[in-house]
Enzyme design. Structure first.
Site, PDB file in Angstrom:
ATOM      1  N   ASP A   1     -25.617 110.787  57.900  1.00  0.00           N
ATOM      2  CA  ASP A   1     -26.112 110.755  56.515  1.00  0.00           C
ATOM      3  C   ASP A   1     -25.829 109.400  55.866  1.00  0.00           C
ATOM      4  O   ASP A   1     -26.420 109.059  54.842  1.00  0.00           O
ATOM      5  CB  ASP A   1     -25.378 111.837  55.691  1.00  0.00           C
ATOM      6  CG  ASP A   1     -26.318 112.937  55.217  1.00  0.00           C
ATOM      7  OD1 ASP A   1     -27.543 112.741  55.295  1.00  0.00           O
ATOM      8  OD2 ASP A   1     -25.814 113.986  54.776  1.00  0.00           O
TER       9      ASP A   1
ATOM     10  N   LYS B   1     -34.244 120.754  59.079  1.00  0.00           N
ATOM     11  CA  LYS B   1     -33.538 119.858  60.015  1.00  0.00           C
ATOM     12  C   LYS B   1     -33.560 120.443  61.431  1.00  0.00           C
ATOM     13  O   LYS B   1     -33.729 119.712  62.412  1.00  0.00           O
ATOM     14  CB  LYS B   1     -32.103 119.628  59.536  1.00  0.00           C
ATOM     15  CG  LYS B   1     -32.057 118.670  58.364  1.00  0.00           C
ATOM     16  CD  LYS B   1     -30.790 118.727  57.553  1.00  0.00           C
ATOM     17  CE  LYS B   1     -31.003 117.899  56.272  1.00  0.00           C
ATOM     18  NZ  LYS B   1     -30.032 118.140  55.230  1.00  0.00           N
TER      19      LYS B   1
ATOM     20  N   GLN C   1     -24.082 119.863  54.582  1.00  0.00           N
ATOM     21  CA  GLN C   1     -25.160 120.035  53.602  1.00  0.00           C
ATOM     22  C   GLN C   1     -24.574 120.127  52.195  1.00  0.00           C
ATOM     23  O   GLN C   1     -23.687 120.921  51.928  1.00  0.00           O
ATOM     24  CB  GLN C   1     -25.962 121.311  53.932  1.00  0.00           C
ATOM     25  CG  GLN C   1     -27.185 121.518  53.066  1.00  0.00           C
ATOM     26  CD  GLN C   1     -28.240 120.431  53.248  1.00  0.00           C
ATOM     27  OE1 GLN C   1     -28.602 120.083  54.371  1.00  0.00           O
ATOM     28  NE2 GLN C   1     -28.738 119.889  52.148  1.00  0.00           N
TER      29      GLN C   1
END
Ligand code: NAP
Length: 286
Positions: A119, A52, A96
Site C-alpha cells: 500500500d 482485490k 484494509q
C-alpha cells in the site's frame, strides 16, 4: 469535448503486464501472494477486499484474506501482521482501512514490514517516495493517477500541477510524484485562500478532498487535465467524484470519470506493487 481518461482500459493493460511478470516468477518457482487483513464488518471494506481477490485471480497472484472479528484487540491485530511479516510465502500485506474505532491504524501500518508494504503507507515508504527513490512502493492511488496523466501527456516536465487535498495517503504522495516528474507543484487544502483562482492556472488538477462535485468549471482552464480521486455519494446516493463532471468535462482538455476512473487504477497498482515485492524477495534470495 474533453478526452476521457478511462480507468478500465489502462487498468486492464497494467494487470496484463503484471500477469506476465507473475508468469516469469512462476517459472522461477515463486508464486506471488498478497495477504489482506479485514477487521470487522464494514460493508464498503468487504466490497473492496472482494475486488482485490478478483484482481489477484486475474493476475495469477495468490490472495489470502484474513477475516478478523469486530472485537479484535490491537495486540491480536499486531500479532497477525507480525506473523505475516515472518511468513516467506507472503510477499505483500495490506490491512484494509478504516479499522474499527478501538484500533489504531497508524501503529498497525508501522508494524508492516516495509518490504511487504504494497500500500506504500509505512513511514519508510513515505520517506522513499518523498526522496524520489525508485525502491519505494508508491501508494496505489497517486501512482495510478500518474499513469493516467502519462496516458494523455507523456512529458510532464514544467507543467503547473495543483493538488487539492493534503492527506498522507493521497495528496502528499501525489505532490511528491508530480515533483519527481518535474512538475511545478502547488498543494491546496481547506485553509487555502483563492482556491478557484489557483486551480484555474493549473495544467494538471488533481482533486482529492472528499467533497461531492466541489470542483466546478470556475476551477479549470481550457487546457487542463483533471484527475478526480474523490469517491463520494451525491444527493441521490449515486457514486460521484470531487469534480462536477458535467460542468467541467466540456471546459477541459482531459478528465477522469467517477466511477470508472482512478479507483480501477488504484486496484491495478496494488497488483503491480505485489509483483514488485515478490520480485524483490526473489532477488534477495538469489
Ligand atoms: P482526507 O484524508 O479526508 O483528506 C481530505 C483533504 O482535503 C484534506 O487535506 C483537507 O484539508 C482537504 N479539503 C477538505 N475540504 C476542502 C475544501 N473545501 N477545500 C480545499 N481542501 C479541502 O481524504 P483522502 O483520504 O485523501 O480522500 C479524498 C477523497 O478521495 C475521498 O473522496 C476518498 O474517498 C477518495 N479516495 C479515493 C481513492 C480511489 O481509489 N479512487 C483512494 C483514496 C481516497 P485539511 O488538511 O486542511 O483538512
Amino acid at each position: 469535448m474533453a478526452q476521457i481518461i478511462r480507468g478500465k482500459e489502462l487498468a486492464a493493460l497494467c494487470k496484463q503486464q503484471v500477469a506476465e511478470r507473475v508468469k516469469a516468477l512462476e517459472e522461477r518457482g515463486v508464486k506471488p501472494c498478497l495477504a489482506v487483513v479485514l477487521v470487522g464488518e464494514n460493508p464498503a471494506s468487504k466490497v473492496y477486499v472482494a475486488g482485490k481477490e478478483k484482481d489477484c485471480a486475474e493476475c495469477g497472484i495468490l490472495s489470502r484474506v484474513l477475516r478478523m472479528p469486530e472485537t479484535t484487540t490491537q495486540e491480536e491485530l499486531l500479532d497477525t501482521v507480525k506473523a505475516l511479516n515472518e511468513d516467506e510465502s507472503v510477499h505483500g500485506i495490506l490491512v484494509q482501512l478504516p479499522l474499527p474505532e478501538n484500533l489504531s491504524a497508524q501503529s498497525v501500518i508501522e508494524t508492516i514490514a516495509p518490504e511487504k508494504d504494497v500500500d506504500g503507507f509505512t513511514p519508510i515508504n513515505t520517506g522513499l517516495v518523498s526522496l524520489g527513490d525508485a525502491r519505494a512502493f508508491y501508494p496505489c492511488t497517486p501512482s495510478g493517477c500518474m499513469k493516467m496523466l502519462y496516458s494523455v501527456c507523456p512529458d510532464l516536465a514544467g507543467k503547473r500541477a495543483v493538488v487539492l487535498g493534503r492527506s498522507n495517503i493521497v495528496g502528499k504522495p501525489m505532490a511528491s510524484l508530480l515533483l519527481a516528474a518535474d512538475c511545478t507543484v502547488t498543494m491546496c487544502h481547506s485553509k487555502t485562500k483563492d482556491l478557484a483562482q489557483i486551480c484555474r492556472n493549473a495544467d494538471i488538477l488533481v482533486a482529492a478532498i472528499g467533497k461531492a462535485k466541489f470542483v466546478t468549471k470556475e476551477f479549470v482552464g481550457k487546457d487542463a487535465i483533471v484527475i478526480d480521486v474523490g469517491m463520494n455519494r451525491d444527493e441521490n446516493g449515486k457514486l460521484c467524484g470531487d469534480v462536477d463532471f458535467d460542468s467541467v468535462e466540456p471546459a477541459v482538455y482531459a478528465i477522469t470519470p467517477v466511477p470508472g476512473g482512478v479507483g480501477l487504477m488504484t486496484r491495478a497498482v496494488l497488483m503491480e506493487n505485489t509483483v514488485k515485492a515478490a520480485e524483490n524477495a526473489c532477488k534477495t534470495l538469489a
